[in-house]
Scaffold this motif. Structure first.
Motif, PDB file in Angstrom:
ATOM      1  N   ALA A   1       6.279  28.415  82.700  1.00  0.00           N
ATOM      2  CA  ALA A   1       7.184  27.897  81.703  1.00  0.00           C
ATOM      3  C   ALA A   1       8.140  26.782  82.302  1.00  0.00           C
ATOM      4  CB  ALA A   1       8.282  28.992  81.421  1.00  0.00           C
TER       5      ALA A   1
ATOM      6  N   TRP B   1       9.304  30.006  76.978  1.00  0.00           N
ATOM      7  CA  TRP B   1      10.509  30.389  77.087  1.00  0.00           C
ATOM      8  C   TRP B   1      10.767  31.416  75.860  1.00  0.00           C
ATOM      9  CZ3 TRP B   1      13.306  30.958  81.109  1.00  0.00           C
ATOM     10  CH2 TRP B   1      13.119  30.157  82.145  1.00  0.00           C
TER      11      TRP B   1
ATOM     12  N   ASP C   1       4.203  24.388  84.753  1.00  0.00           N
ATOM     13  CA  ASP C   1       3.094  24.191  83.627  1.00  0.00           C
ATOM     14  C   ASP C   1       2.005  23.864  84.809  1.00  0.00           C
ATOM     15  OD1 ASP C   1       1.171  23.478  81.750  1.00  0.00           O
ATOM     16  OD2 ASP C   1       1.866  21.264  81.952  1.00  0.00           O
TER      17      ASP C   1
ATOM     18  N   LYS D   1       6.077  24.901  77.087  1.00  0.00           N
ATOM     19  CA  LYS D   1       6.913  25.473  77.755  1.00  0.00           C
ATOM     20  C   LYS D   1       8.164  26.224  76.869  1.00  0.00           C
ATOM     21  CE  LYS D   1       6.830  22.710  81.839  1.00  0.00           C
ATOM     22  NZ  LYS D   1       7.440  21.578  82.751  1.00  0.00           N
TER      23      LYS D   1
ATOM     24  N   SER E   1       3.167  19.485  76.964  1.00  0.00           N
ATOM     25  CA  SER E   1       3.787  20.354  78.055  1.00  0.00           C
ATOM     26  C   SER E   1       5.037  21.010  77.616  1.00  0.00           C
ATOM     27  CB  SER E   1       3.912  19.772  79.266  1.00  0.00           C
ATOM     28  OG  SER E   1       4.370  20.456  80.488  1.00  0.00           O
TER      29      SER E   1
END
Length: 334
Positions: A122, A69, A125, A65, A61
């Motif tokens: 982001a 970003w 999740d 993320k 995760s």
């Protein structure tokens, strides 16, 4: 715009489906053209890298993320103003994490732009879903599908063959992730909150619902009209920076509804968030839900309106479908 006056809310005059005009180029034309040409290849690269490669790799995760970003970073979506009900500025780290959406909770988010889904992915999740106005079940969708739905035509009903599931089943199946619902069912120009989907009524009792409002500065990155890919990319990539204002309300817990409870009747007077004329129109439409269920929808809708500093309107998905038909008949959408 007089020809579109029928698509204004009668109580407030708000037109939630009209596109937001972009600022004229003026003296910034060379800079904006340069930014667009410089960012476009990078943006396409990070988009393809994530959706074709990275999301399928076992990077966890945190890795996903970070990649998301990067997608937000290319158009300089950096300055994010976050406020949470009941939390003072600068004291979030000292507050209980229960004030933020947690795994096993439901996020009821505003829906104005494809950036909404990317930002929520982001940060949280989550599991994304697509809601429909009069159906208590939802369609589970991917992040890419959630992004593309921001450009899609409004859908009053699910397409034949669509697999629908209960929100409670998704919460049980994914206990380590929150579930995102876009209860307005279609995008707006961020100037009003549409009537909410009945999908919120299938949230299990005692499951926390977090209303989340996302607003943008400049506001012209919203996509109230379907198919506006080119104009969105130009606006997104040619502006120096973009700011997201995120507002999270206190959680709302759905209560167990009695089957024998009488239908809800609209007795609310005109307030900042509600137009009395529109509640008169909705009495017959909402006759199939109970008083406690209508109170839940009202509470979530009023929270979204308060967070976004807008009003609730009586126009919904069917009205937007008719608006798009009239708009495309008179104008060409780029």
């Amino acid at each position: 715009m007089e020809k579109f006056s029928q698509f204004r809310d009668r109580g407030s005059g708000i037109a939630p489906f009209l596109p937001i005009p972009s600022e004229p180029l003026g003296l910034q034309a060379p800079l904006r053209i340069f930014l667009f040409c410089f960012r476009l290849p990078l943006f396409i690269f990070v988009i393809l890298a994530y959706f074709l490669v990275l999301q399928w790799l076992p990077i966890g995760s945190l890795g996903k993320k970070a990649a998301l970003w990067c997608i937000l970073g290319v158009p300089s979506i950096w300055w994010i103003d976050l406020q949470i009900d009941g939390v003072k500025r600068g004291s979030l780290s000292r507050q209980q994490q229960a004030r933020l959406p947690q795994p096993g909770s439901v996020i009821a988010s505003s829906f104005t732009s494809p950036i909404d889904a990317v930002y929520l992915a982001a940060i949280f999740d989550p599991v994304f879903t697509a809601a429909y106005p009069n159906t208590r079940q939802v369609e589970r969708i991917s992040l890419l599908q959630a992004v593309l739905r921001a450009f899609a035509a409004p859908c009053p009903e699910p397409a034949p063959g669509t697999k629908l599931v209960d929100v409670g089943d998704l919460v049980k199946k994914h206990p380590n992730r929150p579930v995102v619902i876009f209860p307005e069912c279609t995008t707006t120009n961020s100037r009003g909150i549409l009537p909410l989907s009945h999908a919120l009524l299938s949230v299990p009792a005692r499951t926390k619902i977090f209303p989340v409002s996302l607003r943008y500065t400049p506001v012209d990155v919203v996509t109230p009209l379907p198919g506006t890919y080119i104009s969105f990319l130009w606006t997104l990539l040619s502006k120096p920076t973009h700011c997201i204002r995120v507002r999270i309300a206190e959680c709302i817990s759905s209560s167990t509804n009695s089957i024998d409870a009488p239908p809800a009747l609209s007795t609310r007077k005109s307030t900042y968030n509600t137009n009395y004329l529109d509640t008169l129109d909705q009495e017959g439409v909402d006759s199939g839900i109970t008083a406690s269920e209508k109170a839940l929808l009202d509470q979530v809708g009023e929270s979204l309106a308060r967070l976004g500093r807008v009003k609730r309107v009586g126009l919904g998905v069917k009205e937007k479908e008719e608006f798009v038909r009239v708009w495309t008949k008179n104008r060409r959408i780029w």
